[in-house]
Design an enzyme around this catalytic site. Structure first.
Site, mmCIF file in Angstrom:
data_model
loop_
_atom_site.group_PDB
_atom_site.id
_atom_site.type_symbol
_atom_site.label_atom_id
_atom_site.label_comp_id
_atom_site.label_asym_id
_atom_site.label_seq_id
_atom_site.Cartn_x
_atom_site.Cartn_y
_atom_site.Cartn_z
ATOM 1 N N LYS A 35 0.844 -1.206 0.000
ATOM 2 C CA LYS A 35 0.000 0.000 0.000
ATOM 3 C C LYS A 35 0.877 1.253 0.000
ATOM 4 C CE LYS A 35 -4.144 -1.703 2.305
ATOM 5 N NZ LYS A 35 -4.980 -1.671 3.491
ATOM 6 N N LEU A 274 -34.247 -1.230 4.149
ATOM 7 C CA LEU A 274 -35.370 -2.162 4.135
ATOM 8 C C LEU A 274 -35.346 -2.973 2.846
ATOM 9 C CD1 LEU A 274 -38.393 -0.165 5.659
ATOM 10 C CD2 LEU A 274 -36.954 -1.907 6.739
ATOM 11 N N LYS A 275 -34.147 -3.243 2.337
ATOM 12 C CA LYS A 275 -34.057 -4.045 1.116
ATOM 13 C C LYS A 275 -33.720 -5.482 1.486
ATOM 14 C CE LYS A 275 -32.223 -2.348 -2.671
ATOM 15 N NZ LYS A 275 -31.126 -1.763 -3.452
ATOM 16 N N CYS A 284 -17.720 -3.831 8.233
ATOM 17 C CA CYS A 284 -18.227 -3.145 9.428
ATOM 18 C C CYS A 284 -19.358 -3.878 10.148
ATOM 19 C CB CYS A 284 -18.656 -1.731 9.068
ATOM 20 S SG CYS A 284 -17.233 -0.699 8.677
HETATM 21 N N1 NAD Z 1 -14.387 0.699 6.050
HETATM 22 C C1 NAD Z 1 -15.448 1.358 6.480
HETATM 23 O O1 NAD Z 1 -16.460 1.502 5.777
HETATM 24 C C2 NAD Z 1 -15.457 1.962 7.851
HETATM 25 C C3 NAD Z 1 -16.449 2.903 8.179
HETATM 26 C C4 NAD Z 1 -16.452 3.461 9.451
HETATM 27 C C5 NAD Z 1 -15.516 3.055 10.392
HETATM 28 N N2 NAD Z 1 -14.592 2.112 10.051
HETATM 29 C C6 NAD Z 1 -13.597 1.728 11.066
HETATM 30 O O2 NAD Z 1 -12.378 2.411 10.780
HETATM 31 C C7 NAD Z 1 -11.261 1.575 11.089
HETATM 32 C C8 NAD Z 1 -10.425 1.381 9.841
HETATM 33 O O3 NAD Z 1 -11.218 0.711 8.873
HETATM 34 P P1 NAD Z 1 -10.735 0.533 7.369
HETATM 35 O O4 NAD Z 1 -11.819 -0.150 6.642
HETATM 36 O O5 NAD Z 1 -10.203 1.820 6.882
HETATM 37 O O6 NAD Z 1 -9.529 -0.494 7.585
HETATM 38 P P2 NAD Z 1 -8.425 -0.927 6.528
HETATM 39 O O7 NAD Z 1 -8.056 -2.307 6.909
HETATM 40 O O8 NAD Z 1 -8.884 -0.628 5.156
HETATM 41 O O9 NAD Z 1 -7.221 0.073 6.854
HETATM 42 C C9 NAD Z 1 -6.452 0.022 8.007
HETATM 43 C C10 NAD Z 1 -5.010 0.313 7.605
HETATM 44 O O10 NAD Z 1 -4.222 0.504 8.765
HETATM 45 C C11 NAD Z 1 -2.929 0.001 8.479
HETATM 46 N N3 NAD Z 1 -2.241 -0.175 9.763
HETATM 47 C C12 NAD Z 1 -2.462 -1.099 10.721
HETATM 48 N N4 NAD Z 1 -1.662 -0.891 11.764
HETATM 49 C C13 NAD Z 1 -0.912 0.204 11.479
HETATM 50 C C14 NAD Z 1 0.086 0.933 12.167
HETATM 51 N N5 NAD Z 1 0.493 0.576 13.394
HETATM 52 N N6 NAD Z 1 0.632 2.000 11.571
HETATM 53 C C15 NAD Z 1 0.240 2.384 10.328
HETATM 54 N N7 NAD Z 1 -0.699 1.725 9.621
HETATM 55 C C16 NAD Z 1 -1.273 0.657 10.201
HETATM 56 C C17 NAD Z 1 -3.218 -1.270 7.726
HETATM 57 O O11 NAD Z 1 -2.096 -1.723 6.992
HETATM 58 C C18 NAD Z 1 -4.369 -0.824 6.821
HETATM 59 O O12 NAD Z 1 -3.912 -0.326 5.593
HETATM 60 C C19 NAD Z 1 -11.853 0.297 11.664
HETATM 61 O O13 NAD Z 1 -11.933 0.412 13.049
HETATM 62 C C20 NAD Z 1 -13.243 0.261 11.078
HETATM 63 O O14 NAD Z 1 -14.141 -0.472 11.848
HETATM 64 C C21 NAD Z 1 -14.519 1.568 8.806
#
Ligand code: NAD
Length: 453
Positions: A35, A274-275, A284
């Site tokens: 990444k 409601l789908k 999530c």
């Molecule tokens: N994806 C969604 O739609 C969404 C929506 C709302 C909230 N969230 C929450 O947000 C958080 C992140 O979700 P996401 O989907 O973006 O996750 P993701 O897995 O897409 O991204 C997380 C990133 O963090 C990196 N990472 C992990 N440890 C690290 C560190 N110590 N230093 C630097 N980088 C590090 C990983 O390599 C990864 O690229 C989660 O808690 C999730 O529940 C996600």
């Protein structure tokens, strides 16, 4: 304002490009070398509409850069955002190891930080159970003598619309114990809250009727954390509820699409979520409902309703699979075409995607699988490779005994069903999202099997 964003996934990247557009200086910290290499070359490692264009603009403006060095990124930042993953374990307990490791890196950075750079605010955007921000603060405090502020600021974006939702949120939620933490986030988000920015491309335009200021809920960290979990649990409940009504509709020969419309027109209920279909997936809802259930249990509270929501969703996939098996048995020599791999349209994310589970089961039955998706084929290949992946849905239909629509991508909604009927060897289309127009499909001599109708 100088901001370090730790974790450049769906949340971290969307936040970074939007804050850069608002004029802040952002350093994204990412430990995944693939990444990071992509980002360093100006290429988004994930697909989201508008993301690549905003990344280009942020880098070009000199307001967006990426590193794997937490110490340098956090050494000068006024705000340090945590957007790392918070998966659940097999036991449904949340796995905080990514957050703990990030906090430990911040401790190291703070210890060597020049005090002239001021007291930084650590912002927990990752989704976590109530009490986690307090726990992370204690952990950080035990590893550094340097001062810091901490706040919870949960994220509500939807994948597939991550940039849009970050720019035009329904609300912002901030949980903190010190007024200075609120003040710093007020300053960081002032452009967003007042909507004082130019919404011309590469940004998606501001929706008609969108009003500012954006409501900001200011509360304690524990309440902010609970708002996020309760929101996702409620939405998941709506989906499992309508799926149960759909299952009942099948027994009484009612049509769930009409029933859902009739329910959703009640302004107390509303039409969204409601789908009926194959059930929710993604990164999530599955993990957050389980984590909340486990968290409740760890506090001595049995969350009965949420347990049912999770169980209904698990069973829903298998009910749909049973329909496919009943219609096609014996499965051994059958070719099945899968339309849609991502857990929802608009994303390349296949975490907890129903299509992957379905393909594993059909493969175990001995079926021959072909599949397509506008964005998620590369990710699906990493997860499941006993399938021929093709870019063209018409090629997927060639020789198929049945087609199964799993993700309601717009690309699949107006297929030429006559052309499809001519190349298929069977005549059944399973509509896992109740989104296909029946007339066109039946007019082409095919039959449709949906959910709850
Ligand atoms: N994806 C969604 O739609 C969404 C929506 C709302 C909230 N969230 C929450 O947000 C958080 C992140 O979700 P996401 O989907 O973006 O996750 P993701 O897995 O897409 O991204 C997380 C990133 O963090 C990196 N990472 C992990 N440890 C690290 C560190 N110590 N230093 C630097 N980088 C590090 C990983 O390599 C990864 O690229 C989660 O808690 C999730 O529940 C996600």
């Amino acid at each position: 304002m100088q901001v370090a964003v730790i974790g450049c996934g769906y949340v971290g990247l969307a936040t970074s490009v939007v804050l850069a557009d608002l004029g802040h200086d952002i350093i994204g910290v990412e430990i995944d070398p693939v990444k990071l290499e992509n980002l360093s070359n100006g290429k988004s490692p994930i697909f989201e509409a508008h993301l690549q264009e905003m990344l280009d603009a942020g880098i070009k403006a000199g307001r967006l850069s990426f590193t794997d060095d937490h110490v340098s990124a956090c050494g000068q930042a006024k705000v340090i955002m945590l957007a790392v993953g918070t998966p659940t374990r097999e036991t449904w307990e949340i796995d905080l190891s990514q957050l703990e490791s990030a906090i430990d890196s911040i401790a190291e950075a703070l210890s060597s930080r020049n005090e002239l750079n001021g007291t930084p605010l650590i912002v927990v955007k990752s989704t976590v159970p109530s009490g986690t921000t307090d726990y992370l603060s204690e952990r950080l405090g035990s590893k550094t003598d340097k001062p810091y502020l901490i706040a919870s600021n949960p994220e509500f974006l939807r994948e597939g619309q991550a940039i849009f939702d970050t720019l035009y949120p329904d609300r912002s939620v901030i949980g903190a114990n010190e007024s200075s933490a609120f003040e710093i986030l007020d300053e960081l988000y002032s452009g967003l809250v007042s909507q004082n920015f130019d919404d011309s491309p590469p940004l998606p335009g501001r929706p008609d009727g969108y009003t500012s200021p954006v409501p900001v809920v200011k509360t304690s960290p524990r309440s902010a954390e609970m708002i996020k979990y309760a929101s996702n649990a409620f939405l998941a409940t709506k989906i499992s509820f309508i799926n149960e009504i759909a299952n009942l509709c099948e027994e009484v020969e009612a049509d769930i699409n009409d029933v859902a419309r009739g329910i959703g027109l009640d302004s107390r209920i509303g039409p969204q979520f409601l789908k009926a279909g194959i059930g929710y997936g993604g990164s999530c809802f599955p993990k957050d409902t389980k984590a909340l259930h486990h968290h409740a249990g760890s506090r001595g509270y049995t969350f009965t309703l949420l347990n049912a929501v999770i169980e209904v969703n698990r069973i829903q996939r298998y009910r749909f699979l049973a329909k496919i098996r009943r219609a096609l048995e014996p499965m051994g020599d059958k070719t099945i075409g899968i339309l849609g791999l991502a857990f929802k349209p608009g994303t390349d994310d296949i975490r907890e995607a129903p299509a992957i589970d379905l393909m594993r089961e059909l493969n175990r039955d001995g079926a021959i699988l072909k599949a397509t998706d506008p964005r998620a084929i590369e990710n699906a290949k990493l997860e499941f490779n006993s399938c021929e992946y093709l870019d063209d849905p018409y090629k997927v239909a060639e020789g198929a005994n049945a087609l199964v629509l799993v993700t309601e991508w717009p690309e699949f909604l107006d297929l030429d069903w006559k052309r499809i009927a001519m190349v298929m060897s069977g005549d059944i289309v399973f509509d896992g999202r109740n989104c296909l127009g029946r007339e066109g499909i039946e007019g082409a001599g095919l039959s449709v099997i949906g959910v709850g109708r």
